[in-house]
Design an enzyme around this catalytic site. Sequence first.
Site, PDB file in Angstrom:
ATOM      1  N   ASP A   5     -47.939  14.959  -1.236  1.00  0.00           N
ATOM      2  CA  ASP A   5     -47.282  15.536  -2.417  1.00  0.00           C
ATOM      3  C   ASP A   5     -47.209  14.528  -3.563  1.00  0.00           C
ATOM      4  OD1 ASP A   5     -45.430  14.416  -0.404  1.00  0.00           O
ATOM      5  OD2 ASP A   5     -43.909  14.726  -1.933  1.00  0.00           O
ATOM      6  N   LYS A  48     -37.614  14.253 -14.914  1.00  0.00           N
ATOM      7  CA  LYS A  48     -37.217  13.821 -13.572  1.00  0.00           C
ATOM      8  C   LYS A  48     -35.769  13.376 -13.633  1.00  0.00           C
ATOM      9  CE  LYS A  48     -39.220  10.900  -9.951  1.00  0.00           C
ATOM     10  NZ  LYS A  48     -40.394  10.095  -9.637  1.00  0.00           N
ATOM     11  N   GLY A  56     -40.837  20.559  -2.981  1.00  0.00           N
ATOM     12  CA  GLY A  56     -40.879  21.005  -4.372  1.00  0.00           C
ATOM     13  C   GLY A  56     -40.086  20.052  -5.229  1.00  0.00           C
ATOM     14  N   GLY A 106     -37.313  18.627  -6.469  1.00  0.00           N
ATOM     15  CA  GLY A 106     -35.904  18.652  -6.089  1.00  0.00           C
ATOM     16  C   GLY A 106     -34.992  18.114  -7.168  1.00  0.00           C
ATOM     17  N   ARG A 107     -35.593  17.452  -8.129  1.00  0.00           N
ATOM     18  CA  ARG A 107     -34.782  16.936  -9.242  1.00  0.00           C
ATOM     19  C   ARG A 107     -35.625  16.863 -10.505  1.00  0.00           C
ATOM     20  NH1 ARG A 107     -34.480  10.484  -8.597  1.00  0.00           N
ATOM     21  NH2 ARG A 107     -36.346  10.159  -7.383  1.00  0.00           N
ATOM     22  N   ARG A 125     -50.857  18.742  -7.079  1.00  0.00           N
ATOM     23  CA  ARG A 125     -50.981  17.740  -6.026  1.00  0.00           C
ATOM     24  C   ARG A 125     -51.814  18.304  -4.879  1.00  0.00           C
ATOM     25  NH1 ARG A 125     -45.408  15.710  -6.826  1.00  0.00           N
ATOM     26  NH2 ARG A 125     -44.794  16.715  -8.752  1.00  0.00           N
ATOM     27  N   ASP A 127     -28.719  15.527  -5.026  1.00  0.00           N
ATOM     28  CA  ASP A 127     -27.935  15.921  -6.205  1.00  0.00           C
ATOM     29  C   ASP A 127     -28.806  16.287  -7.404  1.00  0.00           C
ATOM     30  OD1 ASP A 127     -28.882  13.463  -6.956  1.00  0.00           O
ATOM     31  OD2 ASP A 127     -26.923  12.533  -7.253  1.00  0.00           O
ATOM     32  N   GLY A 128     -30.108  16.088  -7.269  1.00  0.00           N
ATOM     33  CA  GLY A 128     -30.999  16.452  -8.369  1.00  0.00           C
ATOM     34  C   GLY A 128     -30.984  15.482  -9.538  1.00  0.00           C
TER      35      GLY A 128
HETATM   36  P1  AMP Z   1     -39.940  11.210  -5.019  1.00  0.00           P
HETATM   37  O1  AMP Z   1     -39.708   9.975  -4.223  1.00  0.00           O
HETATM   38  O2  AMP Z   1     -39.306  11.147  -6.380  1.00  0.00           O
HETATM   39  O3  AMP Z   1     -41.367  11.656  -5.034  1.00  0.00           O
HETATM   40  O4  AMP Z   1     -39.126  12.333  -4.246  1.00  0.00           O
HETATM   41  C1  AMP Z   1     -39.534  12.889  -3.020  1.00  0.00           C
HETATM   42  C2  AMP Z   1     -38.960  14.289  -2.907  1.00  0.00           C
HETATM   43  O5  AMP Z   1     -37.541  14.243  -2.808  1.00  0.00           O
HETATM   44  C3  AMP Z   1     -39.289  15.155  -4.100  1.00  0.00           C
HETATM   45  O6  AMP Z   1     -39.532  16.472  -3.664  1.00  0.00           O
HETATM   46  C4  AMP Z   1     -38.058  15.049  -4.941  1.00  0.00           C
HETATM   47  O7  AMP Z   1     -37.922  16.165  -5.761  1.00  0.00           O
HETATM   48  C5  AMP Z   1     -36.949  14.931  -3.882  1.00  0.00           C
HETATM   49  N1  AMP Z   1     -35.808  14.156  -4.372  1.00  0.00           N
HETATM   50  C6  AMP Z   1     -35.754  12.818  -4.590  1.00  0.00           C
HETATM   51  N2  AMP Z   1     -34.552  12.445  -5.028  1.00  0.00           N
HETATM   52  C7  AMP Z   1     -33.794  13.570  -5.123  1.00  0.00           C
HETATM   53  C8  AMP Z   1     -32.449  13.849  -5.525  1.00  0.00           C
HETATM   54  N3  AMP Z   1     -31.626  12.902  -5.956  1.00  0.00           N
HETATM   55  N4  AMP Z   1     -32.050  15.131  -5.453  1.00  0.00           N
HETATM   56  C9  AMP Z   1     -32.861  16.095  -5.032  1.00  0.00           C
HETATM   57  N5  AMP Z   1     -34.125  15.906  -4.644  1.00  0.00           N
HETATM   58  C10 AMP Z   1     -34.597  14.656  -4.678  1.00  0.00           C
HETATM   59 MG    MG Z   2     -42.939  12.845  -5.395  1.00  0.00          MG
END
Ligand code: AMP
Ligand code: MG
Length: 485
Positions: free
Chosen positions: A245, A106, A83, A85-86, A176, A118-119
Amino acid sequence: MQFQNSYASELEGCYVPWQGAEVPAPTILRLNEALAEELSLDVAMLYAEGAPILCGAHKPAGSQPLAMAYAGHQFGNFSPQLGDGRALLLGELRDRKGQLRDLHLKGSGATPFSRGGDGKAALGPVLREYLVGEAMHALGVPTTRALAAVATGEQVARDTLLPGAVLARVASSHIRVGTFQFLAARQGADGLRRLADYSIARHFADLADSSDRYFEFLQRVIARQAALVAHWMRLGFVHGVMNTDNTTISGETIDYGPCAFLDAYDERTVFSSIDHGGRYAYGNQPAVAQWNLARLAEALLPLIDAADVDAAVARATEALQAFPGVYQGYWLDAMRSKLGLRTAQDDDLTLINALLECMGDAGADFTLTFRRAADIVRQQPAAFVAIFNEPAAVLAWMDRYRARLAQEPLDERTRAAEMDRVNPLYIPRNDKVEDALSQAHTGDLSAFDRLLDAVTNPYEARADLSGYELGAPPGAAPYRTFCGT
Ligand code: AMP
Ligand code: MG
């Protein structure tokens, strides 16, 4: 901002209502004014008051912010619970054409899906997504767009402390393949049907009344993804993390984390530091897209034929088997236009593959080879030939190409000009992107602005951008990119 909250109101169970984190000093770094206007947003208001909203710290009136839930195959392994995450969906805005567009943040803080992260997001990756996404849009590729980069005034801890930022991005939706997988793994067919009907209403409204709409929906998504990956291939773009995703049903490119463009043409090119097996290598992208679509097809089986699983599998298989042909059609069209061919002939594929083989053997720069091919048409092929260190093979190829051109209707000038409109000169070159981002970390966005200007006008040669067309110098270390930073 006039938010619609259709995802929130129609897809309960697919998200968690959520709020962004407080931040110390939200400041708009860059605002995409043209996109803001497309969305009927008040640009002056955004500069004056938009920063806390566009970083998630203030909830705008009328918005029901939420973190989306999804599942997904990441490097082939299924996670039933992923889901945002940030990230945060603020809601949908109706653009000037009447289309609903998601406004999504984001880097807006931790959510129930953060899995220990850390989001947050650091400034570099936020600007990277801004730059590459806008370049892709200018190159005619379906993509999420960057509305704003907002500094939070906070430091985020990565290898070192880095300035924090949030990207406000716009997409025709954030649904997605993984969103379907999430419901297929959990609820019965009802949730799945609601998501499919919602997706059809947003993206394929002409299917809404069809009795076979879920199967047709699958076919449409297959076609959209085939078209998308053909765009990536025609530009030498490596997405880098084609997890399910990160595969949209709208057919837009999403998540510019570890992506990069080829310099030297090599099908096996991988940039991502975590892609050890080369699963998402440049040349694998069409096959991976088909694999991801097979995961969508599996999720849709109960809707395609609830009464007869075998029949559903047979129909889904048939739809998936169409992918290579559909993809090849888009790719061939794109490659023909890169070579200035308006008509189609049977051995065009052989001609194109022969050029790619010369390029592979010579380690020729992908973007410049096609850009300089117009010089062959202009009867000034020196710069094209100079790309190839051992020119014998490419000289032989040029003879074939000229013979093929002789069968085309257009005059040389028109053809060369047409080629210049499909073969970019300026793409986000890896070293230029890195330079722009490291300068931005010192508070200086001038290199970012200049590069953004170049890559959002990618076709028109400009004297003031001399050097921006060049890739990494020979002997440079292989370029490496990173996810989720
Ligand atoms: P992404 O590479 O941005 O598609 O991220 C892959 C997954 O990891 C997604 O579900 C993001 O929400 C989660 N994610 C990436 N970076 C962070 C972060 N710093 N804190 C929390 N969740 C993260
Ligand atoms: Mg992603």
